[in-house]
Design a protein around this motif. Structure first.
Motif, PDB file in Angstrom:
ATOM      1  N   ASN A  20       0.846  -1.197   0.000  1.00 53.28           N
ATOM      2  CA  ASN A  20       0.000   0.000   0.000  1.00 53.28           C
ATOM      3  C   ASN A  20       0.876   1.239   0.000  1.00 53.28           C
ATOM      4  O   ASN A  20       1.602   1.504   0.969  1.00 53.28           O
ATOM      5  N   ARG A  22      -0.068   4.477  -0.125  1.00 50.12           N
ATOM      6  CA  ARG A  22      -0.523   5.623   0.675  1.00 50.12           C
ATOM      7  C   ARG A  22       0.032   5.577   2.097  1.00 50.12           C
ATOM      8  O   ARG A  22       0.503   6.576   2.628  1.00 50.12           O
ATOM      9  N   TYR A 108     -16.982  12.808   3.146  1.00 56.54           N
ATOM     10  CA  TYR A 108     -18.178  12.258   3.798  1.00 56.54           C
ATOM     11  C   TYR A 108     -19.391  13.217   3.832  1.00 56.54           C
ATOM     12  O   TYR A 108     -19.976  13.527   2.824  1.00 56.54           O
ATOM     13  N   LEU A 157      -9.129  12.198   2.619  1.00 54.49           N
ATOM     14  CA  LEU A 157      -9.192  10.751   2.365  1.00 54.49           C
ATOM     15  C   LEU A 157     -10.446  10.466   1.557  1.00 54.49           C
ATOM     16  O   LEU A 157     -11.485  11.094   1.779  1.00 54.49           O
ATOM     17  N   ARG A 158     -10.347   9.519   0.645  1.00 56.19           N
ATOM     18  CA  ARG A 158     -11.564   9.127  -0.061  1.00 56.19           C
ATOM     19  C   ARG A 158     -12.464   8.364   0.920  1.00 56.19           C
ATOM     20  O   ARG A 158     -11.953   7.589   1.743  1.00 56.19           O
ATOM     21  N   CYS A 160     -14.548   5.663   2.782  1.00 53.26           N
ATOM     22  CA  CYS A 160     -14.406   4.195   2.748  1.00 53.26           C
ATOM     23  C   CYS A 160     -15.775   3.544   2.691  1.00 53.26           C
ATOM     24  O   CYS A 160     -16.100   2.852   1.747  1.00 53.26           O
ATOM     25  N   GLN A 179     -18.808  -0.470   1.062  1.00 55.09           N
ATOM     26  CA  GLN A 179     -17.506  -0.018   1.549  1.00 55.09           C
ATOM     27  C   GLN A 179     -16.429  -0.495   0.579  1.00 55.09           C
ATOM     28  O   GLN A 179     -16.358  -1.672   0.247  1.00 55.09           O
ATOM     29  N   ARG A 180     -15.573   0.450   0.136  1.00 56.88           N
ATOM     30  CA  ARG A 180     -14.555   0.086  -0.863  1.00 56.88           C
ATOM     31  C   ARG A 180     -13.308  -0.489  -0.224  1.00 56.88           C
ATOM     32  O   ARG A 180     -12.558  -1.245  -0.843  1.00 56.88           O
ATOM     33  N   SER A 181     -13.019  -0.107   1.035  1.00 55.10           N
ATOM     34  CA  SER A 181     -11.746  -0.419   1.665  1.00 55.10           C
ATOM     35  C   SER A 181     -12.002  -0.530   3.169  1.00 55.10           C
ATOM     36  O   SER A 181     -12.651   0.352   3.743  1.00 55.10           O
ATOM     37  N   CYS A 182     -11.532  -1.618   3.793  1.00 49.78           N
ATOM     38  CA  CYS A 182     -11.887  -1.833   5.197  1.00 49.78           C
ATOM     39  C   CYS A 182     -10.718  -2.340   6.022  1.00 49.78           C
ATOM     40  O   CYS A 182     -10.175  -3.420   5.755  1.00 49.78           O
ATOM     41  N   ASP A 183     -10.332  -1.546   7.010  1.00 51.27           N
ATOM     42  CA  ASP A 183      -9.323  -1.906   8.006  1.00 51.27           C
ATOM     43  C   ASP A 183     -10.068  -2.747   9.046  1.00 51.27           C
ATOM     44  O   ASP A 183     -10.740  -2.215   9.930  1.00 51.27           O
ATOM     45  N   GLY A 187     -11.214  -0.233  11.699  1.00 54.09           N
ATOM     46  CA  GLY A 187     -12.335   0.454  11.053  1.00 54.09           C
ATOM     47  C   GLY A 187     -13.633  -0.327  11.115  1.00 54.09           C
ATOM     48  O   GLY A 187     -14.698   0.239  11.380  1.00 54.09           O
ATOM     49  N   ASN A 191     -17.481   0.576  11.736  1.00 57.71           N
ATOM     50  CA  ASN A 191     -18.414   0.575  10.608  1.00 57.71           C
ATOM     51  C   ASN A 191     -19.629  -0.320  10.855  1.00 57.71           C
ATOM     52  O   ASN A 191     -20.742   0.012  10.444  1.00 57.71           O
ATOM     53  N   HIS A 221      -9.002  -5.834   4.722  1.00 62.00           N
ATOM     54  CA  HIS A 221      -7.588  -6.099   4.997  1.00 62.00           C
ATOM     55  C   HIS A 221      -7.196  -5.969   6.462  1.00 62.00           C
ATOM     56  O   HIS A 221      -7.887  -5.328   7.255  1.00 62.00           O
ATOM     57  N   TYR A 223      -3.635  -4.770   8.364  1.00 58.56           N
ATOM     58  CA  TYR A 223      -2.285  -4.229   8.147  1.00 58.56           C
ATOM     59  C   TYR A 223      -1.259  -5.160   8.806  1.00 58.56           C
ATOM     60  O   TYR A 223      -1.544  -5.815   9.816  1.00 58.56           O
TER      61      TYR A 223
HETATM   62  O1  LIG Z   1     -14.809   4.127   7.955  1.00 57.18           O
HETATM   63  C1  LIG Z   1     -13.669   3.744   7.616  1.00 57.18           C
HETATM   64  C2  LIG Z   1     -12.703   4.620   7.143  1.00 57.18           C
HETATM   65  C3  LIG Z   1     -11.492   4.137   6.779  1.00 57.18           C
HETATM   66  N1  LIG Z   1     -11.210   2.805   6.875  1.00 57.18           N
HETATM   67  C4  LIG Z   1      -9.852   2.334   6.499  1.00 57.18           C
HETATM   68  C5  LIG Z   1      -9.691   1.464   5.302  1.00 57.18           C
HETATM   69  C6  LIG Z   1      -8.244   1.697   4.915  1.00 57.18           C
HETATM   70  O2  LIG Z   1      -7.398   0.902   5.739  1.00 57.18           O
HETATM   71  C7  LIG Z   1      -8.041   3.159   5.270  1.00 57.18           C
HETATM   72  C8  LIG Z   1      -8.226   4.071   4.090  1.00 57.18           C
HETATM   73  O3  LIG Z   1      -7.189   3.886   3.203  1.00 57.18           O
HETATM   74  P1  LIG Z   1      -7.354   4.004   1.609  1.00 57.18           P
HETATM   75  O4  LIG Z   1      -5.928   3.979   1.136  1.00 57.18           O
HETATM   76  O5  LIG Z   1      -8.025   5.310   1.325  1.00 57.18           O
HETATM   77  O6  LIG Z   1      -8.144   2.815   1.163  1.00 57.18           O
HETATM   78  O7  LIG Z   1      -9.023   3.450   6.236  1.00 57.18           O
HETATM   79  C9  LIG Z   1     -12.151   1.936   7.372  1.00 57.18           C
HETATM   80  O8  LIG Z   1     -11.915   0.721   7.507  1.00 57.18           O
HETATM   81  N2  LIG Z   1     -13.351   2.433   7.707  1.00 57.18           N
END
Ligand SMILES: O=c1ccn([C@H]2C[C@H](O)[C@@H](COP(=O)(O)O)O2)c(=O)[nH]1
Ligand SMILES: Nc1nc(=O)c2c([nH]1)NC[C@@H]1CN(c3ccc(C(=O)N[C@@H](CCC(=O)O)C(=O)O)cc3)CN21
Length: 283
Positions: A20, A22, A108, A157-158, A160, A179-183, A187, A191, A221, A223
């Motif tokens: 990653n 970013r 948002y 940030l875009r 999520c 949701q496009r991306s999830c920690d 996160g 969420n 994902h 980390y």
């Molecule tokens: O509501 C949220 C906001 C952010 N995240 C996480 C998902 C990613 O790990 C990062 C954002 O990184 P990008 O490089 O913009 O994808 O933040 C989340 O899980 N939930």
């Protein structure tokens, strides 16, 4: 809780490593996860295999619904989660569109409440949806989207969890969130709570029963610096039963949410959990 643990285990067992750029931290990643929350039966999806800070998650949602654009506003209502993205990320610090300390830009809720039209006027997506639902209308487009690719460079940030679709079936309201991306360790904990509360709250102020909230995730994902804690600590614990959420019944309108509602209008009962785990956060 079971579906959360299954997703975590699936990432540990089948995930692939993805670099990653970013954050500079690679992630163990799977594609596609479908979660659902039973709002009708008040099965509040709080993580029980570690301590969950649900009030901060709800405060973050309230900030989105109010259209906040500053980490200071989020802090004032009891949520520190935007401090790092607003103030510690080099790409955003060097972005000429950043308006100074704590500015998050057009992210948002700014898009949700004030989508910019070509003629300079703004569109309040949330009001439109709430008004329709209050009148029993589902035009098959009761959608609030924070995802505005034309303005990505104007925000830190875009989004999520970027799109929420409400659907009415008889007198029952449903929610589908994308949701496009999830920690997943950090996160998703927030969420899950936000999907549940968004449906419960909108059902309450529009006079409908709440059904289920469906949560669709593309990239899920863990980390690299979170993996050991997830695999060797959190995933070895047995979950407890889901708690229940009580929302102040005096919340009756969008205006109430905008003006006086706080995180203390939401109370959880029956929450039993394992010890806290502090996961590292990648900015
Ligand atoms: O509501 C949220 C906001 C952010 N995240 C996480 C998902 C990613 O790990 C990062 C954002 O990184 P990008 O490089 O913009 O994808 O933040 C989340 O899980 N939930
Ligand atoms: N890498 C990353 N992961 C995320 O989940 C995430 C971002 N970035 N950037 C934007 C928002 C901010 N979010 C966050 C940020 C911090 C916590 C966090 O630190 N949670 C702690 C404690 C929270 C508290 O004490 O209030 C936790 O243990 O859950 C959670 C979500 C979710 N988003």
């Amino acid at each position: 809780m079971k579906q959360y643990l299954e997703l975590c285990q699936r990432i540990v067992d089948e995930g692939q490593w993805v670099e990653n750029k970013r954050t500079g931290t690679r992630c163990l990643t799977v594609i596609n996860a479908d979660l659902e929350y039973d709002v009708a039966n008040n099965q509040f999806p709080m993580i029980t295999t570690r301590k969950s800070y649900y009030k901060a998650a709800i405060a973050e949602l309230l900030g989105y619904l109010r259209g906040y654009d500053s980490a200071a506003q989020f802090r004032e209502i009891g949520c520190k989660t935007w401090d790092a993205n607003a103030n510690d990320n080099n790409a955003w610090l060097n972005n000429p569109n950043r308006k100074g300390e704590d500015d998050m830009g057009r992210v948002y809720g700014v898009q949700g409440r004030g989508w910019q039209r070509p003629d300079g006027s703004t569109l309040d997506q949330l009001s439109k949806v709430i008004n329709n639902l209050k009148n029993g209308i589902d035009d098959r487009g009761e959608i609030i989207t924070f995802y505005n690719p034309g303005e990505f460079e104007l925000g830190c940030l875009r989004p999520c969890m970027h799109t929420h679709t409400f659907s009415l079936l008889g007198d029952t309201l449903y929610l589908t969130s994308y949701q496009r991306s999830c920690d997943v360790p950090l996160g998703l904990n927030f969420n899950q709570i936000q999907c549940f509360v968004l449906l419960a709250l909108v059902a309450q102020i529009t006079g409908h029963k709440a059904g289920k909230a469906y949560h669709k995730i593309a990239n899920a994902h863990i980390y690299e610096n979170q993996l050991e804690l997830m695999r060797d600590v959190q995933l070895t614990r047995e979950p407890f039963a889901s708690p229940q959420l009580k929302i102040n019944p005096e919340i009756k309108s969008l205006e109430d949410i905008e003006t006086w509602v706080t995180r203390d209008d939401f109370e959880v009962t029956g929450y039993q959990c394992h010890e806290a785990i502090q996961y590292p956060f990648s900015v």
